[in-house]
Write an enzyme that holds these catalytic residues in place. Sequence first.
Site, PDB file in Angstrom:
ATOM      1  N   ASP A  64       0.874  -1.167   0.000  1.00  0.00           N
ATOM      2  CA  ASP A  64       0.000   0.000   0.000  1.00  0.00           C
ATOM      3  C   ASP A  64       0.919   1.226   0.000  1.00  0.00           C
ATOM      4  O   ASP A  64       1.693   1.428   0.949  1.00  0.00           O
ATOM      5  CB  ASP A  64      -0.869  -0.032   1.273  1.00  0.00           C
ATOM      6  CG  ASP A  64      -1.857   1.114   1.326  1.00  0.00           C
ATOM      7  OD1 ASP A  64      -1.617   2.149   0.670  1.00  0.00           O
ATOM      8  OD2 ASP A  64      -2.863   0.984   2.047  1.00  0.00           O
ATOM      9  N   TYR A 149      -8.953  15.431  -6.771  1.00  0.00           N
ATOM     10  CA  TYR A 149      -8.140  14.678  -7.743  1.00  0.00           C
ATOM     11  C   TYR A 149      -7.298  15.665  -8.566  1.00  0.00           C
ATOM     12  O   TYR A 149      -6.096  15.473  -8.762  1.00  0.00           O
ATOM     13  CB  TYR A 149      -9.077  13.867  -8.641  1.00  0.00           C
ATOM     14  CG  TYR A 149      -8.390  13.006  -9.670  1.00  0.00           C
ATOM     15  CD1 TYR A 149      -7.857  11.765  -9.333  1.00  0.00           C
ATOM     16  CD2 TYR A 149      -8.275  13.422 -11.006  1.00  0.00           C
ATOM     17  CE1 TYR A 149      -7.238  10.957 -10.283  1.00  0.00           C
ATOM     18  CE2 TYR A 149      -7.656  12.623 -11.963  1.00  0.00           C
ATOM     19  CZ  TYR A 149      -7.140  11.398 -11.597  1.00  0.00           C
ATOM     20  OH  TYR A 149      -6.518  10.608 -12.538  1.00  0.00           O
TER      21      TYR A 149
HETATM   22  N1  LIG Z   1      -7.988   6.082 -16.221  1.00  0.00           N
HETATM   23  C1  LIG Z   1      -7.824   7.354 -16.525  1.00  0.00           C
HETATM   24  O1  LIG Z   1      -8.646   7.969 -17.222  1.00  0.00           O
HETATM   25  C2  LIG Z   1      -6.593   8.066 -16.084  1.00  0.00           C
HETATM   26  C3  LIG Z   1      -5.807   7.610 -15.044  1.00  0.00           C
HETATM   27  N2  LIG Z   1      -4.717   8.332 -14.660  1.00  0.00           N
HETATM   28  C4  LIG Z   1      -3.877   7.899 -13.552  1.00  0.00           C
HETATM   29  O2  LIG Z   1      -3.268   6.669 -13.884  1.00  0.00           O
HETATM   30  C5  LIG Z   1      -2.957   5.955 -12.701  1.00  0.00           C
HETATM   31  C6  LIG Z   1      -3.442   4.533 -12.819  1.00  0.00           C
HETATM   32  O3  LIG Z   1      -4.852   4.575 -12.913  1.00  0.00           O
HETATM   33  P1  LIG Z   1      -5.729   3.499 -13.714  1.00  0.00           P
HETATM   34  O4  LIG Z   1      -4.868   2.458 -14.287  1.00  0.00           O
HETATM   35  O5  LIG Z   1      -6.652   4.251 -14.567  1.00  0.00           O
HETATM   36  O6  LIG Z   1      -6.578   2.936 -12.483  1.00  0.00           O
HETATM   37  P2  LIG Z   1      -6.942   1.454 -12.021  1.00  0.00           P
HETATM   38  O7  LIG Z   1      -7.926   1.643 -10.937  1.00  0.00           O
HETATM   39  O8  LIG Z   1      -7.282   0.609 -13.197  1.00  0.00           O
HETATM   40  O9  LIG Z   1      -5.551   0.916 -11.418  1.00  0.00           O
HETATM   41  C7  LIG Z   1      -4.981   1.482 -10.275  1.00  0.00           C
HETATM   42  C8  LIG Z   1      -4.180   0.432  -9.535  1.00  0.00           C
HETATM   43  O10 LIG Z   1      -3.611   1.059  -8.382  1.00  0.00           O
HETATM   44  C9  LIG Z   1      -3.806   0.220  -7.260  1.00  0.00           C
HETATM   45  N3  LIG Z   1      -3.849   1.017  -6.048  1.00  0.00           N
HETATM   46  C10 LIG Z   1      -4.823   1.823  -5.592  1.00  0.00           C
HETATM   47  N4  LIG Z   1      -4.520   2.324  -4.400  1.00  0.00           N
HETATM   48  C11 LIG Z   1      -3.312   1.823  -4.066  1.00  0.00           C
HETATM   49  C12 LIG Z   1      -2.470   1.947  -2.952  1.00  0.00           C
HETATM   50  N5  LIG Z   1      -2.828   2.679  -1.889  1.00  0.00           N
HETATM   51  N6  LIG Z   1      -1.280   1.297  -2.937  1.00  0.00           N
HETATM   52  C13 LIG Z   1      -0.913   0.518  -3.991  1.00  0.00           C
HETATM   53  N7  LIG Z   1      -1.685   0.334  -5.065  1.00  0.00           N
HETATM   54  C14 LIG Z   1      -2.863   0.987  -5.111  1.00  0.00           C
HETATM   55  C15 LIG Z   1      -5.115  -0.495  -7.521  1.00  0.00           C
HETATM   56  O11 LIG Z   1      -5.241  -1.686  -6.758  1.00  0.00           O
HETATM   57  C16 LIG Z   1      -5.022  -0.747  -9.023  1.00  0.00           C
HETATM   58  O12 LIG Z   1      -4.383  -1.960  -9.300  1.00  0.00           O
HETATM   59  C17 LIG Z   1      -3.580   6.749 -11.546  1.00  0.00           C
HETATM   60  O13 LIG Z   1      -2.596   7.534 -10.937  1.00  0.00           O
HETATM   61  C18 LIG Z   1      -4.598   7.620 -12.249  1.00  0.00           C
HETATM   62  O14 LIG Z   1      -4.865   8.787 -11.535  1.00  0.00           O
HETATM   63  C19 LIG Z   1      -4.333   9.467 -15.306  1.00  0.00           C
HETATM   64  C20 LIG Z   1      -5.065   9.947 -16.338  1.00  0.00           C
HETATM   65  C21 LIG Z   1      -6.249   9.295 -16.818  1.00  0.00           C
HETATM   66  C1  LIG Z   2      -9.499  15.885 -19.521  1.00  0.00           C
HETATM   67  C2  LIG Z   2      -9.088  15.378 -18.150  1.00  0.00           C
HETATM   68  C3  LIG Z   2      -8.723  13.939 -18.173  1.00  0.00           C
HETATM   69  C4  LIG Z   2      -8.425  13.416 -16.797  1.00  0.00           C
HETATM   70  C5  LIG Z   2      -8.596  11.964 -16.731  1.00  0.00           C
HETATM   71  C6  LIG Z   2      -8.300  11.408 -15.385  1.00  0.00           C
HETATM   72  O1  LIG Z   2      -7.211  11.539 -14.859  1.00  0.00           O
HETATM   73  C7  LIG Z   2      -9.301  10.675 -14.718  1.00  0.00           C
HETATM   74  C8  LIG Z   2     -10.564  10.832 -15.069  1.00  0.00           C
HETATM   75  C9  LIG Z   2     -11.592  10.107 -14.400  1.00  0.00           C
HETATM   76  C10 LIG Z   2     -12.876  10.390 -14.601  1.00  0.00           C
HETATM   77  C11 LIG Z   2     -13.320  11.551 -15.409  1.00  0.00           C
HETATM   78  C12 LIG Z   2     -14.797  11.650 -15.478  1.00  0.00           C
HETATM   79  C13 LIG Z   2     -15.400  12.696 -15.993  1.00  0.00           C
HETATM   80  C14 LIG Z   2     -14.685  13.938 -16.550  1.00  0.00           C
HETATM   81  C15 LIG Z   2     -15.079  14.286 -18.019  1.00  0.00           C
HETATM   82  C16 LIG Z   2     -14.845  15.462 -18.701  1.00  0.00           C
HETATM   83  C17 LIG Z   2     -14.108  16.614 -18.150  1.00  0.00           C
HETATM   84  C18 LIG Z   2     -14.656  17.919 -18.684  1.00  0.00           C
HETATM   85  C19 LIG Z   2     -13.937  19.113 -18.155  1.00  0.00           C
HETATM   86  C20 LIG Z   2     -14.562  19.740 -16.935  1.00  0.00           C
HETATM   87  O2  LIG Z   2     -14.810  20.957 -16.938  1.00  0.00           O
HETATM   88  O3  LIG Z   2     -14.789  19.051 -15.960  1.00  0.00           O
END
Ligand SMILES: NC(=O)C1=CN([C@@H]2O[C@H](COP(=O)(O)OP(=O)(O)OC[C@H]3O[C@@H](n4cnc5c(N)ncnc54)[C@H](O)[C@@H]3O)[C@@H](O)[C@H]2O)C=CC1
Ligand SMILES: CCCCCC(=O)/C=C/C=C\C/C=C\C/C=C\CCCC(=O)O
Length: 263
Positions: A64, A149
């Site tokens: 974690d 976030y």
């Molecule tokens: N999915 C999206 O649209 C976007 C995601 N991100 C970022 O990418 C990164 C990965 O996210 P995703 O792959 O989308 O999410 P996800 O939820 O698919 O994967 C996240 C992983 O992190 C692990 N995790 C959560 N809390 C934890 C902790 N305290 N310690 C260790 N592991 C932990 C989870 O168990 C999971 O395996 C995050 O930092 C997220 O903010 C950035 C931009 C867009």
């Molecule tokens: C364009 C920002 C992308 C960020 C993606 C990210 O890190 C995680 C996103 C998770 C959920 C997003 C859900 C809804 C947001 C959709 C549109 C954003 C529109 C811009 C605004 O004014 O909020």
Amino acid sequence: MDLNGKVALVTGSAQGLGRAFVEILLKNGAKVSLLDVNVPKGEELKAVFDQTYGPEQTIFIPCDVTSEVQLKDAFHKTKEKFGKLDIVCNNAGIANEQDWEKTITVNLNGVIRGTYLAMEIMKQQKEGGVIVNTASVAGLEPLTLMPVYTATKHGIIGFTRAMATASTICKSGVRLNALCPAFVQTNLLDSVIDDDQLAGVVKTMTIDIMKRIGPLNVSEVAEAFLQLVTDESKNGAIMKIEKQGGANYVQFQFNTELKTAPK
Ligand SMILES: NC(=O)C1=CN([C@@H]2O[C@H](COP(=O)(O)OP(=O)(O)OC[C@H]3O[C@@H](n4cnc5c(N)ncnc54)[C@H](O)[C@@H]3O)[C@@H](O)[C@H]2O)C=CC1
Ligand SMILES: CCCCCC(=O)/C=C/C=C\C/C=C\C/C=C\CCCC(=O)O
């Protein structure tokens, strides 16, 4: 940078983006330490990778990132197992506006602590290393639906840029970069869309926008991640990845005085 024989550590690697980053590192010949709080998913993934890449190429460590003890232990176990540490991706993140303090602890404290631990190990190595912190487009422009976030991701970018400059000045041999994807098709995105607590009108509006833009695939982001890891000329660079525009470096205006080492 040639990844063959390099050693990497990726947090939050049991699924989503972290999993894709691990896979691209393995494909390019690196050994990888997988850290995640989700133990069944992490163990399951390790077994999958064992089949394709062999059991010696990966290690799964339950961890974690909010626990100082667990994170420190995981970094040291990785170094012990593979003998060095060349690449760290501080990727674990959540998007929980209800439990906003947890969001700060995971997204920001976890990245900061992971960066300090990586620096400590890498700066003692002759060949240095590279740290990639996963931020988001929400670190460059606000996501109305997710203010906390947004704050954590802005924090990651500021921290990474400051550390990169300090690393150059101190000649530590460590490069630091941040990756800023737009929406990516992962469980995190689904968790936000399915969250009934989020405000109606803003949520409808944002989901509409998201549908229009279309989410990235994890593999598109992994290609950009690989570019950041291998390009040794980009310390401090922040990479934005969008569905339409692809991967591009963000241009910032800054005060050059602040970037100069004292005489
Ligand atoms: N999915 C999206 O649209 C976007 C995601 N991100 C970022 O990418 C990164 C990965 O996210 P995703 O792959 O989308 O999410 P996800 O939820 O698919 O994967 C996240 C992983 O992190 C692990 N995790 C959560 N809390 C934890 C902790 N305290 N310690 C260790 N592991 C932990 C989870 O168990 C999971 O395996 C995050 O930092 C997220 O903010 C950035 C931009 C867009
Ligand atoms: C364009 C920002 C992308 C960020 C993606 C990210 O890190 C995680 C996103 C998770 C959920 C997003 C859900 C809804 C947001 C959709 C549109 C954003 C529109 C811009 C605004 O004014 O909020």
